[in-house]
Enzyme design. Structure first.
Site, PDB file in Angstrom:
ATOM      1  N   ASN A 164     -15.981   9.745   8.084  1.00 43.16           N
ATOM      2  CA  ASN A 164     -16.111   9.728   9.549  1.00 43.16           C
ATOM      3  C   ASN A 164     -15.441  10.977  10.103  1.00 43.16           C
ATOM      4  O   ASN A 164     -14.581  11.576   9.458  1.00 43.16           O
ATOM      5  CB  ASN A 164     -15.456   8.467  10.145  1.00 43.16           C
ATOM      6  CG  ASN A 164     -13.972   8.390   9.845  1.00 43.16           C
ATOM      7  OD1 ASN A 164     -13.564   8.146   8.703  1.00 43.16           O
ATOM      8  ND2 ASN A 164     -13.136   8.612  10.854  1.00 43.16           N
ATOM      9  N   HIS A 216     -12.026  -2.791  -2.535  1.00 45.42           N
ATOM     10  CA  HIS A 216     -11.160  -2.531  -3.694  1.00 45.42           C
ATOM     11  C   HIS A 216     -11.210  -3.764  -4.602  1.00 45.42           C
ATOM     12  O   HIS A 216     -10.672  -4.818  -4.266  1.00 45.42           O
ATOM     13  CB  HIS A 216      -9.723  -2.260  -3.240  1.00 45.42           C
ATOM     14  CG  HIS A 216      -9.570  -0.966  -2.499  1.00 45.42           C
ATOM     15  ND1 HIS A 216      -9.082   0.179  -3.093  1.00 45.42           N
ATOM     16  CD2 HIS A 216      -9.853  -0.638  -1.222  1.00 45.42           C
ATOM     17  CE1 HIS A 216      -9.070   1.166  -2.189  1.00 45.42           C
ATOM     18  NE2 HIS A 216      -9.530   0.688  -1.051  1.00 45.42           N
ATOM     19  N   ALA A 269     -11.407   7.751   0.613  1.00 40.96           N
ATOM     20  CA  ALA A 269     -12.233   7.920   1.810  1.00 40.96           C
ATOM     21  C   ALA A 269     -11.322   8.438   2.908  1.00 40.96           C
ATOM     22  O   ALA A 269     -10.217   7.934   3.093  1.00 40.96           O
ATOM     23  CB  ALA A 269     -12.847   6.579   2.214  1.00 40.96           C
ATOM     24  N   HIS A 285      -1.894  -0.062  -1.179  1.00 42.40           N
ATOM     25  CA  HIS A 285      -1.575   0.702   0.018  1.00 42.40           C
ATOM     26  C   HIS A 285      -0.268   0.232   0.646  1.00 42.40           C
ATOM     27  O   HIS A 285       0.076  -0.948   0.603  1.00 42.40           O
ATOM     28  CB  HIS A 285      -2.689   0.563   1.063  1.00 42.40           C
ATOM     29  CG  HIS A 285      -4.051   0.934   0.580  1.00 42.40           C
ATOM     30  ND1 HIS A 285      -4.831   0.054  -0.142  1.00 42.40           N
ATOM     31  CD2 HIS A 285      -4.764   2.082   0.698  1.00 42.40           C
ATOM     32  CE1 HIS A 285      -5.985   0.652  -0.441  1.00 42.40           C
ATOM     33  NE2 HIS A 285      -5.962   1.877   0.061  1.00 42.40           N
ATOM     34  N   MET A 310      -5.033   7.059   4.320  1.00 43.75           N
ATOM     35  CA  MET A 310      -3.903   6.130   4.233  1.00 43.75           C
ATOM     36  C   MET A 310      -3.455   5.899   2.795  1.00 43.75           C
ATOM     37  O   MET A 310      -2.918   4.838   2.476  1.00 43.75           O
ATOM     38  CB  MET A 310      -4.283   4.787   4.877  1.00 43.75           C
ATOM     39  CG  MET A 310      -4.773   4.887   6.307  1.00 43.75           C
ATOM     40  SD  MET A 310      -5.369   3.292   6.922  1.00 43.75           S
ATOM     41  CE  MET A 310      -6.139   3.798   8.468  1.00 43.75           C
ATOM     42  N   SER A 311      -3.668   6.877   1.916  1.00 46.81           N
ATOM     43  CA  SER A 311      -3.360   6.657   0.494  1.00 46.81           C
ATOM     44  C   SER A 311      -3.117   7.981  -0.204  1.00 46.81           C
ATOM     45  O   SER A 311      -2.890   9.006   0.427  1.00 46.81           O
ATOM     46  CB  SER A 311      -4.531   5.921  -0.177  1.00 46.81           C
ATOM     47  OG  SER A 311      -5.678   6.761  -0.222  1.00 46.81           O
ATOM     48  N   HIS A 313     -13.495   0.300   9.573  1.00 48.68           N
ATOM     49  CA  HIS A 313     -13.550   0.272   8.106  1.00 48.68           C
ATOM     50  C   HIS A 313     -14.969   0.036   7.585  1.00 48.68           C
ATOM     51  O   HIS A 313     -15.357   0.598   6.555  1.00 48.68           O
ATOM     52  CB  HIS A 313     -12.607  -0.818   7.582  1.00 48.68           C
ATOM     53  CG  HIS A 313     -12.383  -0.759   6.105  1.00 48.68           C
ATOM     54  ND1 HIS A 313     -11.840   0.342   5.462  1.00 48.68           N
ATOM     55  CD2 HIS A 313     -12.632  -1.661   5.112  1.00 48.68           C
ATOM     56  CE1 HIS A 313     -11.769   0.115   4.160  1.00 48.68           C
ATOM     57  NE2 HIS A 313     -12.236  -1.076   3.920  1.00 48.68           N
ATOM     58  N   SER A 362     -11.639   3.604  -1.346  1.00 45.20           N
ATOM     59  CA  SER A 362     -12.474   2.586  -0.699  1.00 45.20           C
ATOM     60  C   SER A 362     -13.952   2.817  -0.993  1.00 45.20           C
ATOM     61  O   SER A 362     -14.495   3.887  -0.718  1.00 45.20           O
ATOM     62  CB  SER A 362     -12.260   2.612   0.813  1.00 45.20           C
ATOM     63  OG  SER A 362     -10.952   2.238   1.141  1.00 45.20           O
ATOM     64  N   TYR A 386       0.201  -0.059   3.758  1.00 41.36           N
ATOM     65  CA  TYR A 386      -0.074  -0.960   4.890  1.00 41.36           C
ATOM     66  C   TYR A 386      -0.329  -2.405   4.468  1.00 41.36           C
ATOM     67  O   TYR A 386      -0.359  -3.303   5.309  1.00 41.36           O
ATOM     68  CB  TYR A 386      -1.244  -0.440   5.736  1.00 41.36           C
ATOM     69  CG  TYR A 386      -2.580  -0.363   5.030  1.00 41.36           C
ATOM     70  CD1 TYR A 386      -3.319  -1.495   4.709  1.00 41.36           C
ATOM     71  CD2 TYR A 386      -3.123   0.874   4.698  1.00 41.36           C
ATOM     72  CE1 TYR A 386      -4.532  -1.411   4.061  1.00 41.36           C
ATOM     73  CE2 TYR A 386      -4.348   0.974   4.056  1.00 41.36           C
ATOM     74  CZ  TYR A 386      -5.043  -0.174   3.752  1.00 41.36           C
ATOM     75  OH  TYR A 386      -6.258  -0.081   3.110  1.00 41.36           O
ATOM     76  N   GLU A 387      -0.518  -2.643   3.173  1.00 38.99           N
ATOM     77  CA  GLU A 387      -0.693  -4.020   2.709  1.00 38.99           C
ATOM     78  C   GLU A 387       0.638  -4.772   2.668  1.00 38.99           C
ATOM     79  O   GLU A 387       0.653  -5.981   2.423  1.00 38.99           O
ATOM     80  CB  GLU A 387      -1.325  -4.030   1.319  1.00 38.99           C
ATOM     81  CG  GLU A 387      -2.760  -3.523   1.284  1.00 38.99           C
ATOM     82  CD  GLU A 387      -3.310  -3.450  -0.130  1.00 38.99           C
ATOM     83  OE1 GLU A 387      -3.688  -4.514  -0.666  1.00 38.99           O
ATOM     84  OE2 GLU A 387      -3.344  -2.335  -0.696  1.00 38.99           O
TER      85      GLU A 387
END
Length: 291
Positions: free
Chosen positions: A252, A73, A125, A95, A228-229, A266, A42, A97-98
């Site tokens: 973060n 992206h 990230a 991803h 998440m990746s 995000h 990201s 989650y997509e």
């Protein structure tokens, strides 16, 4: 490509011929023959902008290639030279989650293998779980925890094609130690040593950020950063025999205190990425010259 349901690991499987068709199409449309592939996380797509003599393909124009749907992206596959080395760079990854199957998420990695790529650099990230990490730190990934894999979502589930790799690949050496040593050396030369960390990356499926209880549990498991990746791509890359270097940009600090008013989002991730992206890009660029 139509987004596939992720409810079954057998959905949206690909044949060797489909991977080869994509690779052959790319090879016929560019004279470049990359040995290094870079997957940009990201807000980190600027790595691709550093390439010289670029040939750019939109994901939707590439046979069988998925499309990225996430802000930050770009959805471009960029061939070119970085520090004189032939590279291919994904400006945007896919991803779980997509709504993609785990096989679709990892589709490009086997294509890279068929293109002749020998080394994969993955960036992401991530949220910092280690209390000593600061926002803006770069973490060299030395190991990972594959939480979706614990639940049976492993990209190697199902039929194994020996043309890609063995049925039971080793993952204790997933992240190449020599490449990590080169990255440390390069970080010192580029003035990045003060914010370079080394630790364990944990993947969750997302798209929700972690609860406080989940974050505490991940810390107990030994995770230093969470995202998440990355892990599915690394698993497939190692299955294919590629060397892997992983880099997490800590965007973060994960909330682990119930009294905290901090909330992960995000847009803040992308802002933090922008502040440190140039340092990460410089690190990767000079590292590639040493590989």
């Amino acid at each position: 490509m139509e987004v596939a349901s992720s409810s079954s690991s057998s959905q949206c499987r690909y044949s060797y011929d489909e991977y080869k068709e994509t690779a052959d199409w790319l090879l016929s449309n560019t004279e470049q023959r990359p040995e290094v592939a870079i997957i940009c996380g990201s807000g980190l797509g600027g790595l691709a902008d550093m390439l010289d003599n670029k040939t750019v393909f939109q994901y939707e124009d590439i046979p069988h290639f998925p499309s990225s749907t996430v802000h930050g992206h770009a959805g471009k596959l960029v061939f070119g030279k970085l520090q004189g080395r032939e590279c291919v760079c994904m400006q945007g990854r896919f991803h779980f989650y997509e709504g993609y199957s785990i096989h679709t998420v990892t589709y490009p990695v086997r294509v890279f293998h068929l293109l002749g790529v020998k080394t994969l650099i993955v960036t992401n990230a991530a949220g910092g779980l280690n209390g000593s990490y600061d926002v803006g730190d770069i973490m060299l990934v030395k190991d990972h925890i594959n939480m979706p894999g614990f639940a049976g979502q492993n990209p190697l589930c199902g039929h194994n094609d020996e043309r890609f790799g063995t049925r039971f690949p080793c993952m204790s050496d997933a992240y190449d130690r020599t490449l990590r040593d080169l990255a440390k050396q390069t970080a010192e030369e580029q003035g990045c040593k003060s914010f370079l960390q080394e630790g364990v990356y944990c993947m969750l499926s997302g798209p929700t950020y972690e609860t406080i209880a989940e974050s505490r549990a991940l810390q107990m498991l030994g995770a230093d950063a969470v995202g998440m990746s990355t892990v599915p791509e690394v698993v497939v890359a190692r299955h294919c025999g590629l060397r892997v270097l992983g880099l997490s940009l800590i965007t973060n600090k994960v909330v682990t205190d119930y009294d905290s008013t901090e909330k992960a989002n995000h847009e803040e991730v992308l802002k933090a990425t922008k502040r440190r992206a140039e340092d990460l890009q410089r690190l990767v660029s000079h590292l590639i010259a040493k590989i």
